[in-house]
Scaffold this active site. Structure first.
Site, PDB file in Angstrom:
ATOM      1  N   GLY A   1       0.823  -1.202   0.000  1.00 34.46           N
ATOM      2  CA  GLY A   1       0.000   0.000   0.000  1.00 34.46           C
ATOM      3  C   GLY A   1       0.859   1.255   0.000  1.00 34.46           C
ATOM      4  O   GLY A   1       2.083   1.194  -0.087  1.00 34.46           O
TER       5      GLY A   1
ATOM      6  N   ARG B   1      -2.015  -8.487  -2.352  1.00 34.80           N
ATOM      7  CA  ARG B   1      -1.792  -8.097  -3.746  1.00 34.80           C
ATOM      8  C   ARG B   1      -0.469  -8.673  -4.247  1.00 34.80           C
ATOM      9  O   ARG B   1       0.354  -9.137  -3.472  1.00 34.80           O
ATOM     10  CB  ARG B   1      -1.739  -6.568  -3.874  1.00 34.80           C
ATOM     11  CG  ARG B   1      -3.069  -5.921  -3.623  1.00 34.80           C
ATOM     12  CD  ARG B   1      -2.922  -4.429  -3.456  1.00 34.80           C
ATOM     13  NE  ARG B   1      -2.521  -4.087  -2.112  1.00 34.80           N
ATOM     14  CZ  ARG B   1      -2.553  -2.850  -1.609  1.00 34.80           C
ATOM     15  NH1 ARG B   1      -2.934  -1.843  -2.350  1.00 34.80           N
ATOM     16  NH2 ARG B   1      -2.207  -2.623  -0.372  1.00 34.80           N
TER      17      ARG B   1
ATOM     18  N   TYR C   1     -14.487   4.569   8.608  1.00 34.75           N
ATOM     19  CA  TYR C   1     -13.021   4.492   8.735  1.00 34.75           C
ATOM     20  C   TYR C   1     -12.578   5.113  10.059  1.00 34.75           C
ATOM     21  O   TYR C   1     -11.800   4.521  10.818  1.00 34.75           O
ATOM     22  CB  TYR C   1     -12.396   5.232   7.542  1.00 34.75           C
ATOM     23  CG  TYR C   1     -10.893   5.388   7.583  1.00 34.75           C
ATOM     24  CD1 TYR C   1     -10.060   4.287   7.618  1.00 34.75           C
ATOM     25  CD2 TYR C   1     -10.309   6.657   7.538  1.00 34.75           C
ATOM     26  CE1 TYR C   1      -8.679   4.437   7.622  1.00 34.75           C
ATOM     27  CE2 TYR C   1      -8.939   6.815   7.537  1.00 34.75           C
ATOM     28  CZ  TYR C   1      -8.121   5.707   7.586  1.00 34.75           C
ATOM     29  OH  TYR C   1      -6.766   5.861   7.593  1.00 34.75           O
TER      30      TYR C   1
END
Ligand code: SER
Length: 320
Positions: A13, A38, A144
């Protein structure tokens, strides 16, 4: 420090890529194990060990910690403010389950330190907006922010209950050229540099006078490693530390870019992210971080603009 073996979860990230590279410089490549769900980020390739790992797969994470003799863990997995609003329950699950699992693992395997990022998103519209103090009214309105505030409380709880040394920072919006941001309300301040170089114009999803706390990634990485290396007895809070560097509006970052690209123009088309930004502080008081463990920022807006444009230009020339 020499005997530390570090696991980074979410290494591909925006923060993870640069933090992994920086930690490999400090601790040695083989002592910093990068993982992500990923594919390995191109900038990490060839710089040290990499594993594919789903942060919610507790069994695989536990096995990896044991197999590699991990002593420190950085958990950087999160869905951010803008993405989070699209699926609040899923965001809560990803952000919270990954943290609770890592905190339990930390107790079980007696990890020496854990790092988990918090954010200015913990603050909400009832928080004082200017020079927001370390301790203040905290009523986040995004999922969040809710997950980050709950997470801070869990970190403090595990510290008090189990003696787990878990540390955290409330990052402002982070601006970087090496790795891409993803799903944040402050992402405009990265996009604007890319668009300024490519098209000399940018349509901003926040209005011109929306001030937000921001920081260049170099400072964020230095601050993170600084906090992690600080003696435990210096840390007077086990909630996340406020961290600040600069505060600017879209109009001001545009003016900073125009000093290098005079033809650059900006217009404004605010979307749902405006309401998120309007609920956040304009500037942050980070006196506690400065006093407790010596935090100090290096980059202001113009210094960051010069550095961003230089590096992004080089990167674009390499691709072309
Ligand atoms: N950069 C984050 C966001 O905009 C704030 O922590 O969601």
């Amino acid at each position: 420090m020499k005997n530390d073996k570090i696991l980074i979860v979410g290494a591909c990230g925006q923060i993870g890529v640069e933090l992994t590279l920086a930690l490999r410089n400090v601790y040695g490549s083989d002592n910093v194990i990068a993982t992500d769900i990923r594919n390995e980020h191109p900038l990490l390739k060839g710089t040290g060990p990499y594993y594919s790992l789903n942060a919610l797969d507790a069994v695989s994470m536990h096995e990896l910690v044991k197999k590699e003799g991990i002593t420190q863990l950085y958990l950087l997995v999160a869905l951010l403010s803008a993405t989070g609003e699209k699926d609040p329950k899923h965001t809560w699950d990803i952000n919270m389950e990954s943290l609770l699992q890592v905190l339990d693992l930390g107790v079980q395997e007696k990890l020496s330190k854990i790092y988990w990022p918090s954010s200015i998103a913990v603050f909400g519209p009832t928080t004082p907006t200017t020079d927001t103090p370390q301790k203040t009214i905290i009523e986040p309105r995004t999922v969040y922010g809710v997950s980050k505030y709950a997470g801070e409380l869990w970190c403090q709880y595990y510290n008090q209950r189990w003696g787990l040394d878990v540390r955290s920072l409330r990052y402002p919006g982070l601006i970087s050229w090496k790795s891409e941001p993803g799903g944040g309300t402050t992402d405009y301040a990265v996009e604007i540099y890319h668009e300024a170089l490519k098209h000399q114009k940018y349509t901003c999803f926040l209005s011109e006078n929306t001030y937000l706390p921001m920081m260049y990634m170099d400072d964020a990485i230095r601050g993170t490693i600084g906090l992690m290396e600080a003696p435990a007895d210096k840390l007077k809070t086990r909630m996340a530390y406020n961290l600040a560097a600069m505060s600017f509006s879209p109009k001001e970052i545009a003016a900073s870019i125009q000093k290098h690209i005079p033809d650059f123009t900006i217009d404004y088309n605010p979307d749902f992210r405006q309401a998120i930004a309007d609920g956040w502080p304009k500037s942050i008081d980070d006196a506690a971080a400065r006093a407790d463990w010596g935090w100090k920022n290096d980059f202001d807006l113009d210094k960051m603009t010069a550095d961003m444009l230089l590096h992004l230009k080089e990167k674009m020339m390499q691709v072309a």
